[in-house]
Enzyme design. Structure first.
Site, PDB file in Angstrom:
ATOM      1  N   CYS A  16      10.988   4.737  14.687  1.00 57.62           N
ATOM      2  CA  CYS A  16      10.394   5.278  13.461  1.00 57.62           C
ATOM      3  C   CYS A  16      11.081   6.560  12.994  1.00 57.62           C
ATOM      4  O   CYS A  16      11.526   6.680  11.859  1.00 57.62           O
ATOM      5  CB  CYS A  16       8.908   5.547  13.693  1.00 57.62           C
ATOM      6  SG  CYS A  16       8.129   6.437  12.344  1.00 57.62           S
ATOM      7  N   CYS A  21      10.981   4.266   9.799  1.00 58.80           N
ATOM      8  CA  CYS A  21      10.133   4.736   8.704  1.00 58.80           C
ATOM      9  C   CYS A  21      10.610   6.029   8.053  1.00 58.80           C
ATOM     10  O   CYS A  21      10.585   6.162   6.832  1.00 58.80           O
ATOM     11  CB  CYS A  21       8.699   4.979   9.182  1.00 58.80           C
ATOM     12  SG  CYS A  21       8.222   4.028  10.613  1.00 58.80           S
ATOM     13  N   LYS A  24      14.075   5.771   6.218  1.00 62.71           N
ATOM     14  CA  LYS A  24      13.854   4.745   5.184  1.00 62.71           C
ATOM     15  C   LYS A  24      13.051   5.287   4.016  1.00 62.71           C
ATOM     16  O   LYS A  24      13.422   5.124   2.858  1.00 62.71           O
ATOM     17  CB  LYS A  24      13.145   3.552   5.846  1.00 62.71           C
ATOM     18  CG  LYS A  24      12.653   2.461   4.942  1.00 62.71           C
ATOM     19  CD  LYS A  24      11.223   2.626   4.449  1.00 62.71           C
ATOM     20  CE  LYS A  24      10.151   2.632   5.468  1.00 62.71           C
ATOM     21  NZ  LYS A  24       9.831   1.363   6.102  1.00 62.71           N
ATOM     22  N   TYR A 158      11.146  -7.249   5.856  1.00 57.55           N
ATOM     23  CA  TYR A 158      10.889  -6.030   5.092  1.00 57.55           C
ATOM     24  C   TYR A 158      12.022  -5.021   5.307  1.00 57.55           C
ATOM     25  O   TYR A 158      12.370  -4.281   4.389  1.00 57.55           O
ATOM     26  CB  TYR A 158       9.507  -5.442   5.411  1.00 57.55           C
ATOM     27  CG  TYR A 158       9.371  -4.704   6.711  1.00 57.55           C
ATOM     28  CD1 TYR A 158       9.603  -3.327   6.766  1.00 57.55           C
ATOM     29  CD2 TYR A 158       9.002  -5.340   7.889  1.00 57.55           C
ATOM     30  CE1 TYR A 158       9.482  -2.626   7.955  1.00 57.55           C
ATOM     31  CE2 TYR A 158       8.872  -4.651   9.073  1.00 57.55           C
ATOM     32  CZ  TYR A 158       9.127  -3.296   9.112  1.00 57.55           C
ATOM     33  OH  TYR A 158       9.008  -2.603  10.281  1.00 57.55           O
ATOM     34  N   VAL A 159      12.659  -5.030   6.481  1.00 59.81           N
ATOM     35  CA  VAL A 159      13.785  -4.108   6.724  1.00 59.81           C
ATOM     36  C   VAL A 159      14.908  -4.414   5.735  1.00 59.81           C
ATOM     37  O   VAL A 159      15.471  -3.518   5.105  1.00 59.81           O
ATOM     38  CB  VAL A 159      14.306  -4.231   8.184  1.00 59.81           C
ATOM     39  CG1 VAL A 159      15.532  -3.346   8.396  1.00 59.81           C
ATOM     40  CG2 VAL A 159      13.215  -3.863   9.180  1.00 59.81           C
ATOM     41  N   GLU A 162      13.745  -3.524   2.009  1.00 60.44           N
ATOM     42  CA  GLU A 162      13.662  -2.075   1.791  1.00 60.44           C
ATOM     43  C   GLU A 162      15.054  -1.460   1.682  1.00 60.44           C
ATOM     44  O   GLU A 162      15.322  -0.673   0.780  1.00 60.44           O
ATOM     45  CB  GLU A 162      12.891  -1.411   2.944  1.00 60.44           C
ATOM     46  CG  GLU A 162      11.401  -1.702   2.911  1.00 60.44           C
ATOM     47  CD  GLU A 162      10.646  -1.112   4.091  1.00 60.44           C
ATOM     48  OE1 GLU A 162       9.431  -0.937   3.980  1.00 60.44           O
ATOM     49  OE2 GLU A 162      11.271  -0.828   5.140  1.00 60.44           O
ATOM     50  N   HIS A 427      -9.960   8.008 -12.992  1.00 62.83           N
ATOM     51  CA  HIS A 427      -9.193   7.649 -14.191  1.00 62.83           C
ATOM     52  C   HIS A 427      -8.244   8.778 -14.575  1.00 62.83           C
ATOM     53  O   HIS A 427      -8.637   9.930 -14.524  1.00 62.83           O
ATOM     54  CB  HIS A 427     -10.171   7.391 -15.339  1.00 62.83           C
ATOM     55  CG  HIS A 427      -9.539   6.709 -16.518  1.00 62.83           C
ATOM     56  ND1 HIS A 427      -8.925   5.480 -16.413  1.00 62.83           N
ATOM     57  CD2 HIS A 427      -9.406   7.099 -17.808  1.00 62.83           C
ATOM     58  CE1 HIS A 427      -8.453   5.144 -17.603  1.00 62.83           C
ATOM     59  NE2 HIS A 427      -8.724   6.102 -18.460  1.00 62.83           N
ATOM     60  N   GLU A 432      -7.611   2.790  -9.325  1.00 57.62           N
ATOM     61  CA  GLU A 432      -8.910   2.466  -9.934  1.00 57.62           C
ATOM     62  C   GLU A 432      -8.978   1.014 -10.391  1.00 57.62           C
ATOM     63  O   GLU A 432     -10.065   0.452 -10.532  1.00 57.62           O
ATOM     64  CB  GLU A 432      -9.226   3.388 -11.113  1.00 57.62           C
ATOM     65  CG  GLU A 432      -8.420   3.075 -12.359  1.00 57.62           C
ATOM     66  CD  GLU A 432      -8.907   3.798 -13.609  1.00 57.62           C
ATOM     67  OE1 GLU A 432     -10.127   3.917 -13.799  1.00 57.62           O
ATOM     68  OE2 GLU A 432      -8.042   4.236 -14.402  1.00 57.62           O
TER      69      GLU A 432
END
Length: 452
Positions: A16, A21, A24, A158-159, A162, A427, A432
């Protein structure tokens, strides 16, 4: 020190901190800022053209930050009086680990209880000619001092997405080659939206293709040949960098696990553990990416480690709960989720017992910037009966991680659709829109949100 490809070494902190992470997310941020520069002109900022991204400046800053984290971990260990041996360890018997230092010096350590937490490493497809000689992995990408240039990213994890996303975002010619589906294990409708958005912003995709060889040209560029498995045709192109993102393998080869009877899954190489994180040898435990059937995520490994320490030394009996773990894919348009995918919910409960609420929405910040919001989408998977408990929440849009983190608490506490409808939105935010979901897929109505 862990070693990836020859030349890429790093300090304390695991995947990580060093090759995951942290670098990245910082490189993803660099790419987002490039997009913000384009948006800024619509908002009245005059930006001198053309803007140019300097890879080396970014890399230096990211790498310096990672080194500061390595140092921080060393200090923490010292402060807590934890002895740190910078060595390669392997079991010599069930209570003994032999540490081998760089100079060849051996240190023997014995312990009543042992925890294995060596993590994983990216794998190379060694059956492809030239893959190992000429390719790199994400481990290396984050430590490149100079721009990788025109890059081919192999894989659909995902590696892969990304990395391809931020490479495109900092202005590099980037192609993803994928054998089958993107983001296996994630909700497939969401995965398609993620790749659609990437395509519309310039990442090229070679779908249903597999690389067959990598050759070095006289110009030092890398020529890649691939086969389209659907059309049974061949293609070729040259790149400055080829990055393999075809999965990760547990770093357990040199641990000598067989000798002490620690069982692994022969297919994945992962260590088999029970709910207590214990291996087949009761006093040897394993946590993190090397364990079979666990999510390969930093926060789950940290949480599991803390709970294990409390059970071993703090009279606790609390086990790690791996259900409803939230996560986010930091592609150019982020995808955050918690709970079940639509496919998994249908499989577990049957389509008649599942209600899916959904909406395509437009982030306010996209309006003035005239940005395409075709892929900004929210999907909530609920049980259909009585209180309509929320089984899964999926969000594609800006700051997806920040959005999902808050809702993850509600879902962990068993939140229901009616409770969500009583939650007032802030808002104007993207988050939301989740509190306003009212159109079901079953109804067949258009799920596009209009107006504020």
């Amino acid at each position: 020190l862990a070693c990836a490809k020859e030349g890429t070494k790093w300090g304390l902190g695991g995947t990580c901190v060093n090759v995951g992470c942290i670098p990245k997310k910082l490189m993803h941020q660099a790419a987002l800022l490039g997009g913000a520069l384009k948006d800024a002109q619509h908002y009245g900022w005059s930006i001198a053209h053309p803007v140019h991204h300097n890879w080396s400046v970014m890399a230096q800053a990211v790498q310096n930050y990672v080194k500061s984290l390595n140092w921080g971990h060393r200090v923490q260990l010292q402060d807590k009086k934890v002895k740190y041996f910078n060595m390669k360890g392997s079991f010599s018997d069930p209570h003994t680990v032999c540490g081998l230092a760089k100079g060849g010096k051996e240190t023997i350590l014995t312990a009543e209880k042992i925890v294995i937490a060596t993590g994983g490493r990216p794998k190379y497809p060694t059956h492809i000619a030239g893959a190992l000689e000429y390719g790199i992995t994400s481990d290396d990408l984050f430590w490149l001092k100079d721009s990788p240039g025109k890059t081919l990213v192999v894989g659909a994890s995902y590696v892969s997405l990304e990395c391809a996303g931020f490479l495109t975002g900092v202005g590099l010619d980037t192609t993803v080659i994928m054998r089958s589906i993107p983001l296996r294990g994630f909700d497939q409708q969401m995965a398609s939206l993620v790749t659609e958005h990437m395509e519309s912003y310039g990442t090229k995709f070679l779908k249903k293709c597999v690389p067959t060889k990598v050759e070095k040209l006289e110009s030092s560029r890398l020529q890649v040949t691939w086969r389209n498995t659907e059309l049974d045709t061949e293609g070729t192109d040259s790149f400055d960098t080829v990055m393999w993102a075809v999965g990760r393998v547990p770093d357990t080869e040199t641990l000598n696990l067989e000798a002490v009877g620690v069982k692994t899954n022969s297919e994945t190489g992962k260590i088999i553990v029970d709910a207590n994180e214990a291996t087949s040898v009761p006093h040897i435990y394993a946590i993190g990416d090397i364990t079979e059937g666990r999510p390969e995520l930093t926060p789950t490994a940290i949480a599991a480690g803390k709970l294990l320490a409390r059970r071993l030394f703090g009279h606790s009996s609390e086990l790690m709960d791996y259900n409803n773990v939230p996560t986010t894919v930091f592609t150019p348009l982020e995808y955050g989720c918690v709970g079940l995918s639509e496919e998994k919910a249908m499989e577990c409960y049957g389509s008649d017992n599942v209600e899916v609420f959904h909406a395509y929405y437009k982030p306010l910040e996209f309006t003035v910037a005239e940005r395409d919001s075709a892929q900004c989408y929210i999907k909530m998977v609920c049980l259909r009966e009585r209180d309509q408990r929320i089984l899964g929440l999926h969000f594609i849009g800006p700051n997806a991680g920040e959005v999902i983190q808050g809702f993850a608490l509600g879902i962990k506490c068993g939140a229901t659709y009616p409770q969500l409808m009583k939650t007032i939105g802030i808002h104007p935010t993207c988050a939301e829109e989740i509190t306003k979901l009212h159109i079901t897929k079953r109804s067949g109505l258009d799920a596009t949100v209009t107006g504020c």
